[in-house]
Design a protein around this motif. Structure first.
Motif, short mmCIF file in Angstrom:
data_model
loop_
_atom_site.label_atom_id
_atom_site.label_comp_id
_atom_site.label_asym_id
_atom_site.label_seq_id
_atom_site.Cartn_x
_atom_site.Cartn_y
_atom_site.Cartn_z
N LYS A 178 0.95 -1.23 -0.02
CA LYS A 178 0.00 -0.12 -0.05
C LYS A 178 0.85 1.19 -0.16
N LYS A 179 0.91 1.98 1.19
CA LYS A 179 1.51 3.19 0.89
C LYS A 179 2.88 3.36 1.81
N ARG A 180 3.36 2.19 2.26
CA ARG A 180 4.52 1.83 2.85
C ARG A 180 5.63 1.95 2.06
N TYR A 181 6.07 3.04 1.62
CA TYR A 181 6.92 3.37 0.51
C TYR A 181 8.18 2.81 0.94
N GLY A 182 8.78 3.29 2.19
CA GLY A 182 10.07 2.65 2.57
C GLY A 182 10.20 1.25 2.66
N HIS A 183 9.20 0.56 3.11
CA HIS A 183 9.43 -0.94 3.02
C HIS A 183 9.31 -1.69 1.48
N ARG A 184 8.29 -1.07 0.75
CA ARG A 184 7.98 -1.23 -0.55
C ARG A 184 9.54 -1.10 -1.07
N ALA A 185 10.26 -0.07 -0.99
CA ALA A 185 11.60 0.18 -1.73
C ALA A 185 12.69 -1.01 -1.45
N LEU A 233 11.41 -4.32 -3.51
CA LEU A 233 11.70 -4.00 -4.77
C LEU A 233 12.82 -3.66 -5.35
N GLU A 234 13.85 -2.76 -4.39
CA GLU A 234 14.86 -2.40 -4.92
C GLU A 234 15.99 -3.90 -4.74
N THR A 235 15.68 -4.92 -4.19
CA THR A 235 16.41 -6.05 -4.19
C THR A 235 15.96 -6.81 -5.33
N VAL A 236 14.87 -6.62 -5.84
CA VAL A 236 14.63 -7.23 -7.32
C VAL A 236 15.26 -6.40 -8.33
N ALA A 237 15.30 -5.01 -8.15
CA ALA A 237 15.53 -4.14 -9.27
C ALA A 237 17.25 -4.29 -9.28
N GLY A 238 18.06 -4.75 -8.27
CA GLY A 238 19.38 -5.01 -8.40
C GLY A 238 19.83 -6.35 -9.24
N VAL A 239 18.77 -7.27 -9.58
CA VAL A 239 19.00 -8.30 -10.36
C VAL A 239 19.35 -8.29 -11.85
N ARG A 289 21.74 -1.50 -5.77
CA ARG A 289 22.15 -2.05 -4.43
C ARG A 289 22.23 -0.83 -3.52
N MET A 290 22.86 0.12 -3.91
CA MET A 290 22.91 1.21 -3.03
C MET A 290 21.30 1.85 -2.61
N HIS A 291 20.51 1.90 -3.58
CA HIS A 291 19.11 2.06 -3.10
C HIS A 291 18.74 1.31 -1.93
N LEU A 292 19.04 -0.02 -2.30
CA LEU A 292 18.65 -0.88 -1.01
C LEU A 292 19.23 -0.77 0.11
N MET A 293 20.47 -0.59 0.19
CA MET A 293 21.20 -0.28 1.51
C MET A 293 20.83 1.15 2.11
N THR A 294 20.26 2.14 1.40
CA THR A 294 19.89 3.29 1.77
C THR A 294 18.30 3.14 2.44
N PHE A 295 17.55 2.10 1.83
CA PHE A 295 16.16 2.22 2.51
C PHE A 295 16.12 1.10 3.59
N ILE A 296 17.34 0.47 3.45
CA ILE A 296 17.25 -0.55 4.79
C ILE A 296 17.31 0.44 6.09
N VAL A 305 16.76 12.32 -0.47
CA VAL A 305 17.26 11.06 -1.10
C VAL A 305 16.38 10.28 -2.15
N VAL A 306 15.15 10.70 -1.66
CA VAL A 306 13.75 10.10 -2.71
C VAL A 306 14.17 10.68 -4.07
N ILE A 307 14.41 11.86 -4.03
CA ILE A 307 14.49 12.72 -5.43
C ILE A 307 15.65 12.03 -6.22
N ALA A 308 16.88 11.97 -5.46
CA ALA A 308 17.90 11.71 -6.02
C ALA A 308 17.76 9.76 -6.61
N VAL A 309 17.02 9.16 -5.59
CA VAL A 309 16.62 7.51 -6.21
C VAL A 309 15.87 7.80 -7.29
#
Length: 203
Positions: free
Chosen positions: A33-40, A43-49, A85-92, A178-182
């Motif tokens: 839903k709107k839990r954008y940090g957890h969504r990131a 999804l960033e784990t998948v996006a790194g593949v 990968r850096m997106h993922l590390m950031t949102f963790i 951060v969101v703008i940079a990503v």
């Protein structure tokens, strides 16, 4: 605001790529839903593949064919994987995922790695188009994330140090920065992968 560009599907391959992407979007919207940090985080784990799979396969293709000319594409793809990968590390650091979400990350990555590898080996054009559409959705999601921050529904907390160092942000940078940079990164990946897909039509 970043323009939410869209590549209009031109044939069956493009429509399959778009249909698959919309299915993934439905899952993400339903689960997070709107839990954008957890969504990131997930999804960033998948996006790194895709960048790693495509870069590895392109590297092996160059070795097998014993031909030069693959280097620029390999470097772009591997850089994309590292960026994701850096997106993922950031949102963790931002979302602090719980144990269930960490296991979900492992499962999602394992499934998607094998799926994308098969698609890329046999249908590389479609694979790049899928990534292009993935990134379109990522730009949209981060735009919605930004809206939630701007309207006060998500706290604009200080940016994690890892993000400040990676994007060379100001020490006073916030989650909004951060969101703008990503989002800018995702827009670049969107355009790059749509171009890689279209390049196959010129071959």
């Amino acid at each position: 605001m970043e323009e939410i560009a869209h590549y209009t599907p031109l044939g069956f391959s493009d429509r399959v790529a778009l249909f698959f992407t919309k299915g993934m979007r439905f899952f993400a919207d339903t689960f997070f839903k709107k839990r954008y940090g957890h969504r990131a985080v997930v999804l960033e784990t998948v996006a790194g593949v895709p960048g790693m799979v495509a870069g590895m396969w392109t590297h092996l293709t160059s070795l097998r064919s014993m031909k030069v000319g693959y280097g620029p594409k390999i470097r772009v793809l591997l850089a994309e994987a590292e960026n994701e990968r850096m997106h993922l590390m950031t949102f963790i650091e931002v979302a602090k995922p719980n144990m269930f979400e960490r296991y979900l990350v492992l499962i999602a990555q394992a499934i998607f790695w094998n799926f994308f590898f098969i698609i890329y080996v046999f249908f590389p054009r479609t694979a790049h188009r899928i990534v292009g559409y993935f990134e379109e959705e990522a730009v949209y999601s981060y735009t919605e994330y930004l809206k939630e921050i701007d309207e006060g529904r998500i706290e604009n907390v200080p940016a994690p140090q890892i993000a400040i160092d990676y994007w060379k942000l100001e020490p006073s940078a916030t989650l909004r920065d951060v969101v703008i940079a990503v989002r800018n990164d995702e827009a670049h990946h969107r355009d790059t992968n749509h171009q890689f897909a279209s390049d196959y039509d010129k071959a």
